[in-house]
Each structure stands twice: as C-alpha cells, then as structure tokens.
Motif scaffolding. Structure first.
Motif, PDB file in Angstrom:
ATOM      1  N   ASN A 189       0.854  -1.205   0.000  1.00  0.00           N
ATOM      2  CA  ASN A 189       0.000   0.000   0.000  1.00  0.00           C
ATOM      3  C   ASN A 189       0.882   1.245   0.000  1.00  0.00           C
ATOM      4  O   ASN A 189       0.690   2.184  -0.770  1.00  0.00           O
ATOM      5  N   TRP A 190       1.856   1.208   0.897  1.00  0.00           N
ATOM      6  CA  TRP A 190       2.754   2.350   1.062  1.00  0.00           C
ATOM      7  C   TRP A 190       3.415   2.718  -0.260  1.00  0.00           C
ATOM      8  O   TRP A 190       3.403   3.877  -0.688  1.00  0.00           O
ATOM      9  N   LEU A 191       3.942   1.703  -0.938  1.00  0.00           N
ATOM     10  CA  LEU A 191       4.720   1.999  -2.153  1.00  0.00           C
ATOM     11  C   LEU A 191       3.819   2.491  -3.291  1.00  0.00           C
ATOM     12  O   LEU A 191       4.231   3.327  -4.101  1.00  0.00           O
ATOM     13  N   VAL A 192       2.579   1.971  -3.344  1.00  0.00           N
ATOM     14  CA  VAL A 192       1.652   2.424  -4.389  1.00  0.00           C
ATOM     15  C   VAL A 192       1.416   3.936  -4.257  1.00  0.00           C
ATOM     16  O   VAL A 192       1.411   4.664  -5.251  1.00  0.00           O
ATOM     17  N   TYR A 193       1.254   4.396  -3.049  1.00  0.00           N
ATOM     18  CA  TYR A 193       1.008   5.830  -2.834  1.00  0.00           C
ATOM     19  C   TYR A 193       2.293   6.644  -2.945  1.00  0.00           C
ATOM     20  O   TYR A 193       2.313   7.717  -3.544  1.00  0.00           O
ATOM     21  N   VAL A 194       3.373   6.123  -2.367  1.00  0.00           N
ATOM     22  CA  VAL A 194       4.617   6.890  -2.321  1.00  0.00           C
ATOM     23  C   VAL A 194       5.227   7.036  -3.715  1.00  0.00           C
ATOM     24  O   VAL A 194       5.840   8.061  -4.032  1.00  0.00           O
ATOM     25  N   SER A 195       5.007   6.039  -4.571  1.00  0.00           N
ATOM     26  CA  SER A 195       5.478   6.154  -5.953  1.00  0.00           C
ATOM     27  C   SER A 195       4.898   7.394  -6.616  1.00  0.00           C
ATOM     28  O   SER A 195       5.577   8.097  -7.375  1.00  0.00           O
ATOM     29  N   GLN A 196       3.646   7.646  -6.342  1.00  0.00           N
ATOM     30  CA  GLN A 196       2.998   8.817  -6.940  1.00  0.00           C
ATOM     31  C   GLN A 196       3.618  10.110  -6.405  1.00  0.00           C
ATOM     32  O   GLN A 196       3.815  11.078  -7.147  1.00  0.00           O
ATOM     33  N   ALA A 197       3.918  10.111  -5.111  1.00  0.00           N
ATOM     34  CA  ALA A 197       4.550  11.297  -4.524  1.00  0.00           C
ATOM     35  C   ALA A 197       5.917  11.527  -5.153  1.00  0.00           C
ATOM     36  O   ALA A 197       6.291  12.658  -5.499  1.00  0.00           O
ATOM     37  N   TYR A 198       6.649  10.425  -5.315  1.00  0.00           N
ATOM     38  CA  TYR A 198       7.981  10.515  -5.906  1.00  0.00           C
ATOM     39  C   TYR A 198       7.896  11.066  -7.323  1.00  0.00           C
ATOM     40  O   TYR A 198       8.660  11.958  -7.709  1.00  0.00           O
TER      41      TYR A 198
ATOM     42  N   SER B  82      -1.579  -9.872  -3.597  1.00  0.00           N
ATOM     43  CA  SER B  82      -0.546  -9.853  -4.637  1.00  0.00           C
ATOM     44  C   SER B  82      -0.778  -8.735  -5.634  1.00  0.00           C
ATOM     45  O   SER B  82       0.168  -8.151  -6.168  1.00  0.00           O
ATOM     46  N   THR B  83      -2.062  -8.435  -5.868  1.00  0.00           N
ATOM     47  CA  THR B  83      -2.351  -7.330  -6.760  1.00  0.00           C
ATOM     48  C   THR B  83      -1.693  -6.058  -6.225  1.00  0.00           C
ATOM     49  O   THR B  83      -1.038  -5.321  -6.965  1.00  0.00           O
ATOM     50  N   TRP B  84      -1.861  -5.834  -4.933  1.00  0.00           N
ATOM     51  CA  TRP B  84      -1.206  -4.685  -4.328  1.00  0.00           C
ATOM     52  C   TRP B  84       0.317  -4.773  -4.487  1.00  0.00           C
ATOM     53  O   TRP B  84       0.977  -3.787  -4.835  1.00  0.00           O
ATOM     54  N   GLY B  85       0.859  -5.950  -4.260  1.00  0.00           N
ATOM     55  CA  GLY B  85       2.303  -6.134  -4.399  1.00  0.00           C
ATOM     56  C   GLY B  85       2.767  -5.879  -5.819  1.00  0.00           C
ATOM     57  O   GLY B  85       3.737  -5.136  -6.058  1.00  0.00           O
ATOM     58  N   ASN B  86       2.072  -6.476  -6.768  1.00  0.00           N
ATOM     59  CA  ASN B  86       2.438  -6.298  -8.172  1.00  0.00           C
ATOM     60  C   ASN B  86       2.367  -4.828  -8.574  1.00  0.00           C
ATOM     61  O   ASN B  86       3.249  -4.301  -9.243  1.00  0.00           O
ATOM     62  N   VAL B  87       1.308  -4.183  -8.145  1.00  0.00           N
ATOM     63  CA  VAL B  87       1.112  -2.781  -8.537  1.00  0.00           C
ATOM     64  C   VAL B  87       2.166  -1.891  -7.875  1.00  0.00           C
ATOM     65  O   VAL B  87       2.693  -0.966  -8.495  1.00  0.00           O
TER      66      VAL B  87
ATOM     67  N   TYR C 240     -13.767  -7.081  -1.082  1.00  0.00           N
ATOM     68  CA  TYR C 240     -12.371  -7.149  -1.516  1.00  0.00           C
ATOM     69  C   TYR C 240     -12.174  -6.617  -2.931  1.00  0.00           C
ATOM     70  O   TYR C 240     -11.099  -6.139  -3.269  1.00  0.00           O
ATOM     71  N   GLN C 241     -13.204  -6.699  -3.741  1.00  0.00           N
ATOM     72  CA  GLN C 241     -13.101  -6.065  -5.058  1.00  0.00           C
ATOM     73  C   GLN C 241     -12.867  -4.568  -4.865  1.00  0.00           C
ATOM     74  O   GLN C 241     -11.991  -3.974  -5.488  1.00  0.00           O
ATOM     75  N   ARG C 242     -13.640  -3.980  -3.965  1.00  0.00           N
ATOM     76  CA  ARG C 242     -13.455  -2.569  -3.621  1.00  0.00           C
ATOM     77  C   ARG C 242     -12.008  -2.297  -3.203  1.00  0.00           C
ATOM     78  O   ARG C 242     -11.360  -1.376  -3.666  1.00  0.00           O
ATOM     79  N   TYR C 243     -11.485  -3.173  -2.350  1.00  0.00           N
ATOM     80  CA  TYR C 243     -10.132  -2.977  -1.837  1.00  0.00           C
ATOM     81  C   TYR C 243      -9.100  -3.043  -2.967  1.00  0.00           C
ATOM     82  O   TYR C 243      -8.126  -2.293  -2.979  1.00  0.00           O
ATOM     83  N   ALA C 244      -9.335  -3.945  -3.911  1.00  0.00           N
ATOM     84  CA  ALA C 244      -8.368  -4.133  -4.996  1.00  0.00           C
ATOM     85  C   ALA C 244      -8.550  -3.120  -6.126  1.00  0.00           C
ATOM     86  O   ALA C 244      -7.660  -2.943  -6.956  1.00  0.00           O
ATOM     87  N   MET C 245      -9.699  -2.457  -6.147  1.00  0.00           N
ATOM     88  CA  MET C 245      -9.963  -1.558  -7.271  1.00  0.00           C
ATOM     89  C   MET C 245      -8.943  -0.433  -7.345  1.00  0.00           C
ATOM     90  O   MET C 245      -8.577   0.006  -8.437  1.00  0.00           O
ATOM     91  N   TYR C 246      -8.508   0.039  -6.207  1.00  0.00           N
ATOM     92  CA  TYR C 246      -7.565   1.145  -6.264  1.00  0.00           C
ATOM     93  C   TYR C 246      -6.287   0.750  -6.988  1.00  0.00           C
ATOM     94  O   TYR C 246      -5.917   1.389  -7.978  1.00  0.00           O
ATOM     95  N   PRO C 247      -5.584  -0.306  -6.564  1.00  0.00           N
ATOM     96  CA  PRO C 247      -4.369  -0.668  -7.315  1.00  0.00           C
ATOM     97  C   PRO C 247      -4.656  -1.054  -8.757  1.00  0.00           C
ATOM     98  O   PRO C 247      -3.899  -0.692  -9.658  1.00  0.00           O
ATOM     99  N   PHE C 248      -5.740  -1.799  -8.992  1.00  0.00           N
ATOM    100  CA  PHE C 248      -6.039  -2.183 -10.373  1.00  0.00           C
ATOM    101  C   PHE C 248      -6.154  -0.945 -11.251  1.00  0.00           C
ATOM    102  O   PHE C 248      -5.538  -0.854 -12.320  1.00  0.00           O
TER     103      PHE C 248
ATOM    104  N   SER D 236     -11.849   6.979  -6.655  1.00  0.00           N
ATOM    105  CA  SER D 236     -10.894   6.872  -7.774  1.00  0.00           C
ATOM    106  C   SER D 236     -11.462   5.985  -8.881  1.00  0.00           C
ATOM    107  O   SER D 236     -11.342   6.301 -10.065  1.00  0.00           O
ATOM    108  N   SER D 237     -12.124   4.896  -8.511  1.00  0.00           N
ATOM    109  CA  SER D 237     -12.670   3.986  -9.536  1.00  0.00           C
ATOM    110  C   SER D 237     -13.673   4.698 -10.432  1.00  0.00           C
ATOM    111  O   SER D 237     -13.650   4.551 -11.659  1.00  0.00           O
TER     112      SER D 237
END
Lengths: 761, 761
Positions: B159-168, B210-215, B283-291, B351-352
């Motif tokens: 989760n952290w990296l998905v958001y922090v990547s955007q900040a970077y 894993s979706t979160w990890g992959n993303v 969980y679909q809701r939870y995964a929608m953000y990274p997807f 976001s979705s």
C-alpha cells in the motif's frame, strides 16, 4: 413546612376563585355569545382572519392542503361506523379512531373552505353514531377497569368526544334546531353521562385518563352551553363512592380519600410549578392535547376564567418544559412508562406549540420547533405560528441544562438535565429523583440515562408495550412491563439485595420521593446534579452525585458518577449500566458460561441472562464499547471482591416481548457502606468506510478515592498523560456559601460551596 | 466444453500480445517521455489543464481545498517516522499509513499549486524513510504469512509503495539526480525487491494481496523507468519455489501448480467476463484502487499496452459491476468476508468512478455517484468528472436486476440480483451461487440476503472482524470468522446434518461452484433466479428457485423461495432465516427454555443459542417481525414433524466478538427429499410518533405444494381475500422455448419456458 402549608393555602384560594368564576357563567348573559358558532377552537373572528390569509401563509396552506387531501379521500371512501369489537390495533378500534380524527378535520374544512360537502360529511357521521349509540352495550373486551362503548376503555371514548365536540361546533349552525336536539339527546348527553356518571372510577381521578374524560365532557358542555356538564368537567362528580383501595389496570390507585377531582384538580396536582407532569414526558405529551385544547376553548367561551393564568400559567409553561425533555432528535426521554421514538413531531405537540405561541408571549423559539414539525393547527393559533414563520421570526430552540421540580408544590424531588457540547454532539445527562409518577411510575430512584445527540449511551429501557400493535397483547401493556420495565434492576441505579425500591410496592412508592441535594450549573464546565434517597430501602441512604465535566484533557465532556451508599447493615448492592452497542474490550478477566442462566429469580432479575462474570485486581475496571461509530468507556472503581457481570435482557420472556439489550453490573457483596465511583467517556470515532479508528482508547489511567468520611468525598482522576484532576464534594451541606477544609495526602484543600474542582497540573 | 477451451486460448493469446507489448517497451525509445515528470497519474498536460480550471469547477475546488487543509495541518504537525512495532489500529501502523496517504496528496498539491513547501515536505518524508529503511528488520509482529518491514504484513508495505510512488513522481524533477539515486538505491529498489523477491509467497499469487504487491512494484518501476521491475510486476517472479500445499493466514492456498502470476494474471483469473471479482465486493473494492490506478499509470506511460482494453475492457466494466453490488445506501452486499458499512463512498470507489468515467465512455450515470461522493481525484480524471457535474450532465445511476457470472471464463456460477420497486423502497434479493471466492470465501452455496432500500430484511452476517480496531485482535480476523462467519449455518441456506458445505474444507470448496439454472427478468413482475448445487453434500442435490413477484394483492413485491432437496439417503436439513428486528407474532406454539444451551457442538452451531422450539399443526408456519418501523412476515410450509427453532448468535463467544442477532431455523429430520417453500412479505408500517400500525398482518392465508415430481414443482399461494396464485416451475429444463404440461387438481396446466405464473381469480 411553613412553606408547604402556605402554598397549599394558595392553591385552595385559587380554586375558590375559579369556582366562583365558572359559577358566575351560570348566571351571566353569555347565551348570545354561545349561540354564535364556531366558538370553541375556531371562532367566527378567527375564521374571517384565516380566510383572508389563505394562499399567503406557506406552512398553514401546506397543512390545509394535506388535511384536505386526507379528508377528501375519506369522503370518497364513505362512512364506516362498525359495531365495536376490537382492542387497539384491531379494525373497529382503528376505524372509530380514524373517524373522530377525520370528522374534526372535516368540520374545520367546512369553516375554512365554506364547502358544504364537509358539513354534510360531519352531519352524516354524527347521525350514524346517533343511530348506533343508544343501543350500544358496554364494549365486549373486558380487560379495562373502565370499559367504554365505542372502544375497550372509556379513555378512548373520551378521545372521541374531545374531537367530535369540535366537529359539532363547526357544523352547529349548519344543523337545524331539531337535528341538534336529536344529536344532543340521543348521543352527546348520554355519551357524556356514560364516561362521567357511568364511570366515576374513570372520571373522578387525578390521572391522564380522567383529564381526557373531564375535557371530553367539558368540550361538549361548552358547545351545548350546558353549565351542569361544565361544572362536572371542571370539578368532577360530587358523589362517586369510589373505594379508596381500588386500583386501575396499571396498578395505580383510583383515588385518595378526600382528593379533589375534575379538570382543575388535574392541573393542580400532577403539574409541578415548573410545568413537569408527574407521570413523565410520554404521558405529559398524551395529556397535553386535552389540557391545551380545552384551555383554548375555555379561553374562547369563558374568557373571564383566565384559564391560561391558572396556577401561575403552568399550562403554557409546561409546553416549554416538555420540549426540554427531549433529546437532539426531539424524542422524549422515556422516563417511567414511555414508548421510545415518541417525539415533538406528534400531533399533540403540534397543537401544544401553536397554542403556547399564541396564548403565551409569542416566543420565537417555538417557531423553530413549528418549522421542524412542518404543520400547524388549522385555527387562529396555527395561523399566527405560520405567519410568524413566514415573517422569518423563528429563532433556534436552545435546550439548556435545567432542573424541573416534581409534585404539586414542587417539593417532591425532580428531574435534572445537564447538557454540555462535545466535539460532535451534545452530551446530555437525565437524572431522575422524582416522585413515583402515579400508576405509570417505575421504581428507579436516582437513576439516569445518558445521551450523545440523539443516541443513547446508557439507556432507560422505557416501557414493555407495543402501543397499538394488535399482535402484542392487543397493543396494551404486557406483563413484562411489571416484571421487568418497572423494576429497579431495569434501570441505571442501585439495587439492594435484588429487591426493587420500596419493595416494588406502589403504595409505599407513592408515599415517597427522593430529595434534591444539589443542582448547580453556574459553571458551564462543571455542572452537577445530586439527590438523596432515604426511603427506597429502610436503613439505607442512597446518595448520588453526578458531574458533567468539560476539561481540555478529554475530547468530550465526561460524566463523573459518585454513588454513595450508607447502611445500618451489610447488603448486596448492584449498579447496572445499560450500554448499547458492541463490547470492544475490558481491562479485566472474566469467564463466560457454556449455558446461560437467569441472574436471579424475581424483581426483574429473572429476565437477565448472566453472560459472564469477572473481577478486577487493579482497582479500576474498564469496559469499552462501540455504538453508531463512536467509542465509549466506563471506568469504575472496584475491589477484588466485586463481581463484574455481563448481562443480556430476555430470560423468561416466553413471547419475545423484550429487547435483547446488553448490560454491565457492578456488584458489591456483604457491604454496609459502599462507594460506586465511575467515569463515562465518549471518545473517538470509527468509520466503516474509511476503516479508520481514532481515539479508540480511554484517556483515563485511573480514578481513586483520595478522601472519604461521612461529610466529604474526594476523587482524583488521572489521565494517561499523567494529568490529575481533583473533585471534592460536601455530602451534607449544599450551601453555596459554606466553607470547607479537608486534608488530602497531607495537603490542605479549601473551598467555598458544595463542590471543588481542581486541575492538579 | 469447446467454448471453455476457446476462451482459454483467447486469454493466452491476449497475454502473449501484452507480453510482447511490454517487452517492446524495453527496447522502445520511451526514455524521453519517461523523463518528463509527472507522468504516472498526474501528467504535465493534465497539470496544465487543471491549473487553467482552478476556481471554476466546484467539486474539484472543494476537494482541493479539503486536501490542502489536511496536508497543511500535517505539515504543521511535522514528520513522524516511528520504528515499526504495532498491528493495524496501533500507533506505528496508523502513523505510517497516514504518512503514505498524506505524502501522495502533498505531491499532488505541489504539482497543482506549484508551491515548493509541498515538494519539500515530500522530499523530507522520503529521506526520513530512506534513512530508516536500510537497517529495518522484519516487522516484530509475527502473525502474517508474509511479514513486512514498515507494517506487520507485506500487504501494507505494498500500500505504502503504491502511494509513495505517486509522490515521488510528483517531486521527481524537484529532486537532484543525486538525490534520486540515493532514494532509489537505498529505499525504492530494496523496498520493491523485498516485497517481491523477498516474499514470493506474497508476490507470486492470484489474490488481492498480490495485486497490491504487483502494482507497488509496477508503479515505482514506471517512475524509475525500470523495465526489469515492470516485467516482474506484470508477470511475476520467474522463480518462486512456492510449496503447492502452502496456505496463507486466511487458510487460502498460496499458489496452484503452474498458475500464472503477476498483475495481468490477477486480472485474468479473479475477474469474470462480467467484471465480478471472485472474492466478493468488499475485496473487489479494496483491490480496485491498485487495479485502476496502475492501469491509469500504464495508460499514461505505456499507452501502447492498451491496458483498458485488456480482457475485453474488464477493468472499467468491473466498476459498474461493483456499483451494482450495493444496496440503496451505496453499501456493498457483504458476500464472503465483507465488513458491513463499506460503501461506494470509500476512497477506492472515488478513484474507480473517476477513472471509469474518464477512460470509459463518459457514462453520465457515474457522475451522479460522483456527486454523492462529494469528492474527486485530483488528476485529469477527477477534473473531467467535476466538469461533467458542473455542466449538469449527471444522470441517476439506475441499479437494475442483473446477473454476474463468476470465474475467469464466466462459467463458475455467479451472483443474481433481483430488484423490484415496492410501495416505499426497492426490494432487493441477492442470490449467491458462485465459486468459493479464494481464501475470503464462505461456505454458503445457494444462500441469499434480502433488502428493502438500505435495510436488511434477512441478513448475510458478513465477517467477524473489526477492521483496524486494535482492541479486537489487532484489527485482524478473529477466530470466530472461521468458526462462525464462514460456516454454512451462519447463512440463509440449507445445512445437512449440521455440517458445512464441502465439509467446510477449503480445498474441496475451491474445486467446486454452483451451477446457474435460470435467471429471467424479462417480465418485471415475475423475476426469477435459480441455481443448483450438486457437490456441497455428496449424494444430495440442492436446488433453489427464488421468485420476486409483483402482484396487486400485495402491498410490496413478495419473495417466493423454493428450496428443493433430493438425496440418496435420509438426512437432517436446516434452513435458517436471519431476520433483524423484534419478533411480533407466530401462528404456532413454541416453548422457551429456562436456560440457554448452544444449538450444537461444531460447524457454527456452537455459536447459536437455542432460544425456543416449536412446531406447527397447520402446514404453514408464520412469523412476523418489526424492524425500522416496518412489518415482515415469513410464511413457510412445514409438517408437524419439523422443528421451528428460534436462535440468537453469541454462544461460545468468550470475547463478545459476535453480534447478538436473531435467527429462525426450519429443521426437517430423517428426510431424503425435502421441499422448503417460503414466502417473505414486507408489509405495513408502524410509527412511534403517530402510534399507528398499518397493514400489520400477513396477506397470505396459505401456501401449498399442488404438484411435485422430479421434473416439476407447483405452488399455490392463497391470500386472506381468497385470491389464488399458481407458480409452476420446470426443475430440469430451463429452456425458454420448451413446452410443459402437468395436471394440477384435475386441470391441465400448460406453458412455455421454465416457469408459469397464473392468477387463478
């Protein structure tokens, strides 16, 4: 004692004046006025005013349109006057109830819209009843102590006449003299006689039932210009032969020996000088309609009575009192028998607010309530309110911390309400230290309920009844109302030896009331209410002191609850807290049973499942729960010997009449003197959408008693940030000017007045 | 079978194309584009557009103001990067979570407002992590199968990296080359390696984790322009050495042998062609953000991948699917593990909706959801939505009756939703006949829940967890999730011999799915959903058929529930109905026990208190309950031998983790073939303000089976007004064109298609 005697004398004097006033009407030349109809609620002058404003007053116009649509639909549906058969909730009951509500409205529409179809509808309805009534037997349902004819109890028959009198007044001049004679001789006079002479045990009482009966007779008396009936209404039957031991269905006495009766006595006795009605807000609401509508009628027909000035204007004052007895959603605190959800949106409060506005001092705060209600009475009072709203005169109705005395003389304890703004909503403490409250009273001296906005944090259970839901005992009181809801253990107060206050004995309870000790809201950050109860358990004195404290270390105001018990012998004391919501955590160990057993055998305990018992070794027991997205924590001082009991309501409930709500009981065994010291915090928030929990933990590290003797108690509250607060109270001297000195942990603490609060940092 | 093969081939083909596309990027000359930042979510072009519209787009401006206030407050508060220690709900967890949410927002503010203070804040935060990360050990909490470093599980690290990547990405050009090198070498690359190579059991799966990890890895790869990492993100690790028997904390398999992994596989497998995500809506809701946020990033940086067209555009389609999986309040149906109250107001759905609007076909119905949400993404998609709303383009989002297939190929059962307008609110049936749903699946084939507007009539319990509430097991799954919430008896479906479907065995459950039999909404007054389950209990076939019927004899649509069970041997069958509210009446006798015992010993039964048992002698058992001012009646066909059991949840619950909700179970004993036929009515209203109960009684006089053999069942429903309705269904031929003939009570009944409905009056 001198004061009591003086006020009794004063009341007698007022009664004499009123009697002579109404006596005067018998010989006055009011006949001409009385023959000009309508003159009861609508007046000729009022109708002219209303017609002139039609289409220009949005709130009035909207109400009129709604009422017209409703009545038109009923006219299309046709008149149904079935032979009475059912309990409340059943067809015939609900049909006759609808009839009187609709026919009153049809009468009003006839006057306002000047459309004869409404007069004809009223006339046809009245004659349908005129045809049926003379041969009607007593209602077939036998449960009531005072069975009616149209309904299972005279109470509902009286409701009917209060409304139908208004309809009759509206069409009085539409009818011929012969028609009126026929209606009066075959319907109205026998009807009024039946609910009065035919049922003295109903009519000659001080009770909300009798108020309806008195008013019913009085309303039709005013329309018919019948002074004999009017006197009967105001002062009751001269002879009733009521057995002083007789009781009604709720277990209340019918009449005390020598008790005054009639409409005026029903103002004198149950209303305190503050406008609190001893049965509680739910029944005050129910009685407000007859009280105020009859007062309006008396004002219109017998202005010389000055009814709105009676007992220092208590009738109008009581409307404000009632509005203050509501939570943030406008719902009445369910003290004594009260069904939850009843609110100032009820039709009784619409009329009360309008009448209080018009005949009172046009209090603009009442206009904001009327706006929320979204409807007005279709008379001159409602017109005035609607015009006030249109003119933008409304001001917010601000509910303040306030105390209302109980008892005709204001000396029988009372109700204390403390309110303090929190970070989101207002925290509201409702402390009860009143008299028994007649037959609808519960055995819960020094109990309380606690609210955050419109949400209950610690609930008062209310009644065990599903009003007008036929499947549940015909919509009447269920036996669990007596075995559970009235019992002390159903409330947030102390139970000694698993027995209700006064042994649950109505006679004893009715002889007693709690004594106010202290009510001080002069410092908005340190508000306090306190009372003593010396009689609930002979040999034991209960003394409760509750502070609502605003302090910067806490997110919201906290409630400090000090319950001091002194007794001549060892007892078991139970103090329950009926929290609502999901238990989140405890700071002590407990065990839960494999099988659930009732917590006791009688006095309400048979209805509680024992869901688990624990004890604490660290002096402070803590439970946290979550309700409606907010966290709450109770921290309470305990010893290792105290039992901490989790309960759930619903044992011995063969018809599933009870709600399965949770409770937490602190039990001290084999104890003479006991101190229950607790703090209740509202803290934090949980959102299921963001899934973020904020401030989910209690701010309190510990609470301790740092001083206690027979005259003082002092408590320290330490926060998790090591900030300490000290609260000290004098237990036997509530004077604002007395000086006090005690030594706490080698330090001298001095203060003036009943209590002391100090931030030790 | 041919169809299955073909679609598998198709998917493989698509994968090849994509692989080659992303392979292409390795050699393409995208470097220049990639060096222009921001380019991930915000783009340079987008920022120009946004700046030009500032102050002119109310919804965007309001969101910006809110975000600015939030970030400014955090900047004032200062940067806190504590040493990781706590579970979710605890300080360090919540602090690091807040950090990544805030730093992403600060990056956006820097771009939009061009104010260096935000860039500096992001930079300081990034370097604070850069300083700490290299020496961080694995997180001290040991519960997870894949422990993180900042958090107790790799999931949150991702989760952290998905958001922090955007900040970077937003401050990329603000930083010097040297600073970027330092951050990438000490923080981002090791971070990405840790959650992928360091945790193959987490990264190389098909699972929302894993979706979160992959993303996470993919997002930082795009910012750093690192094609090796990008390929790892899209296709997983080449080598993982995962034991095919390994499971995660929720009991789910880590990886099937030979299973494809990586971001694209996580689209291929869990999404059905209809956009239903097999774990369920929560969980679909939870995964929608990274997807979706990664899809947006891929679209921006690698437009040649055409990610939004992948698998027939399933990512964008899934947003509409998810919105349809909500009740009238926008709350997701809590199928499988789902926490109640989660709704389309969550940030993932903001976001979705914005991304689906912008990259889809600007569906104006999405704008009405965005209006309700009251906020937008602070990027070009959110700007487009806000402009659409400003221009008044929004149209109501109409939720229709709809079926969603489950399984990658759409052939593993599904979810059927029937909706029909009632006199007040919409009645909504949610029928579940899907696949297991991976590790978050519950054992409830052919179960259902039933709603009226936003209120549950018959509930799905949801999960047993208090997400992020630290006091409740660190906010994680509680053991009662396994022992209660996942068990079949916790759901409104049949349990045979007190054993859950598939013996509650995850391996077996994962091999099976129910089979759709019939879904027909062509007649809005007679909607039907039906499925069969042949594998839950070997030797027994379960077949459920549910009609949502609109008929003028009923105030609201009624639910006819036919559950046909055929078995090779005698069994006990239990069918529970988890109603919410207060029991009002029954038409049969029952006895309530003096003590409460659990209803059984295992498989969830140990959590049910047996509150009473009855039986009926008149073939139709009826219970009526009241909830949120409305009456509901269940009428169910029973024999004298059936036990009618009242239950309450909460036995064997030593930490009070369960809700004390009620249930009603129909039990048939020693039966081979059984038919459970029930009708659920919503009727009437009760107002605690007017105290009037309307239509408080069931309209049904009786229901009967008038025909039954292995191919057909026919039911008659007779109303209290003696109107009869006939419903006949073919059990083994769902064709729309087949002709059917049966003789019912000497009359020939003929029809075409799977079912027949007839008003016999």
């Amino acid at each position: 004692m001198n004061f009591i005697k003086n006020s009794q004398i004063l009341i007698v004097a007022l009664l004499l004046i009123n009697v002579s006033c109404s006596a005067q009407t018998k010989v006055s030349s009011k006949k001409t006025t009385n023959n000009v109809h309508p003159n009861l609620i609508l007046t000729q002058k009022g109708v002219v005013k209303i017609r002139a404003e039609l289409g220009k007053v949005p709130l009035f116009d909207a109400t009129l349109a709604k009422v017209k649509a409703e009545v038109d639909a009923e006219i299309l549906n046709g008149i149904e006057v079935p032979i009475p058969k059912d309990f409340s909730g059943g067809y015939t009951h609900e049909r006759h109830k609808k009839n009187f509500l609709i026919v009153q409205k049809a009468g009003v529409l006839y006057q306002i819209l000047d459309d004869e179809k409404y007069a004809k509808y009223v006339k046809d309805m009245l004659f349908a009843y005129e045809k049926m009534y003379p041969t009607l037997p007593i209602h077939p349902q036998t449960r009531s102590y005072a069975r009616g004819k149209l309904f299972w109890q005279c109470l509902n028959d009286s409701n009917w006449l209060v409304y139908v009198s208004q309809a009759y007044d509206c069409v009085y001049n539409y009818l011929t003299l012969k028609e009126r004679k026929q209606l009066e001789n075959n319907l109205f006079k026998p009807y009024a006689d039946f609910i009065s002479k035919g049922n003295p045990q109903f009519f000659n009482r001080v009770h909300n039932h009798s108020t309806w009966g008195n008013v019913a007779v009085g309303m039709i008396a005013l329309v018919m210009d019948d002074n004999e009936l009017l006197n009967r209404s105001l002062h009751g039957l001269k002879v009733d032969n009521i057995d002083p031991n007789a009781k009604d269905n709720d277990g209340g006495f019918i009449k005390k020996e020598g008790q005054k009766v009639g409409f005026l006595a029903n103002i004198d006795e149950p209303f305190s000088p503050d406008g609190y009605y001893t049965e509680g807000p739910y029944y005050q609401r129910y009685a407000m309609y007859p009280f105020l509508v009859f007062a309006e009628a008396l004002h219109n027909v017998k202005p010389e009575m000055k009814i709105f000035e009676y007992k220092n204007g208590v009738l109008l004052k009581s409307v404000t009192t009632l509005l203050n007895l509501t939570d943030a959603d406008g719902e009445f605190f369910p003290l004594n028998d009260g069904q939850k959800g009843m609110s100032y949106y009820s039709r009784e409060l619409v009329s009360s607010v309008d009448i209080a506005y018009f005949f009172g001092e046009n209090n603009p705060e009442l206009l904001s309530i009327a706006k929320e209600q979204g409807e007005v009475l279709l008379d001159e009072t409602g017109l005035a309110v609607a015009i006030g709203v249109r003119e933008g005169l409304a001001k917010p109705f601000v509910k303040k911390s306030v105390e209302y005395s109980d008892g005709a003389d204001g000396l029988k304890g009372g109700i204390g309400i403390l309110r303090a703004k929190g970070s989101n909503d207002e925290l509201t403490l409702v402390a009860k230290y009143s008299a028994q409250g007649l037959s609808h009273g519960h055995y819960d001296k020094l109990s309380f309920s606690y609210y955050e906005g419109g949400n209950e944090i610690l609930q008062d259970y209310g009644l065990t009844r599903f009003v007008n839901i036929q499947q549940k005992g015909g919509g009447n009181y269920l036996k669990e109302n007596t075995t559970w809801a009235k019992q002390t253990i159903a409330h947030n107060t102390i139970v000694q030896n698993e027995t209700s206050h006064f042994g649950g004995d109505f006679e004893t309870g009715s002889l007693n009331h709690s004594n106010k000790y202290l009510f001080d809201i002069s410092n908005p950050n340190i508000q306090v209410v306190s009372a003593k109860e010396p009689n609930a358990y002979p040999g034991t004195e209960l003394h409760r002191i509750q502070f609502l404290l605003k302090d910067e270390d806490f997110e919201n105001p906290i409630l400090l609850d000090i319950f001091n018990v002194t007794s001549s012998k060892e007892n078991q004391y139970d103090l329950p807290f009926y929290y609502l919501g999901q238990l989140i955590s405890t700071n002590f160990n407990y065990t839960t049973p494999k099988f659930l057993c009732p917590l006791g055998n009688a006095n309400g305990y048979q209805h509680l499942w024992n869901e688990g018992v624990g004890s604490s070794t660290n002096n402070n027991a803590k439970i946290t729960w979550l309700n409606k997205e907010r966290f709450y924590t109770l921290t309470t001082l305990v010893s290792e010997n105290d039992s901490l009991i989790f309960t759930s309501i619903g044992a011995n409930d063969p018809n599933f009449n009870l709600r399965k709500d949770s409770g937490f009981i602190v039990r001290k065994k084999n104890t003479k003197n006991a101190q229950f010291i607790s703090v209740i915090e509202s803290h934090g928030h949980y959102s299921p959408v963001s899934e973020i929990a904020t401030n989910a933990f209690s701010t309190i590290k510990n609470i301790r008693v740092v001083f206690a003797n027979e005259n003082y108690i002092a408590i320290s509250i330490e926060t998790v940030n090591n900030n300490k607060k000290l609260v000290a109270v004098s237990l036997n001297d509530a004077s604002k000017t007395s000086n006090h000195k005690i030594v706490i942990e080698d330090k001298l603490v001095e203060w003036t007045g009943a209590y002391h609060f100090n931030n030790l940092n």
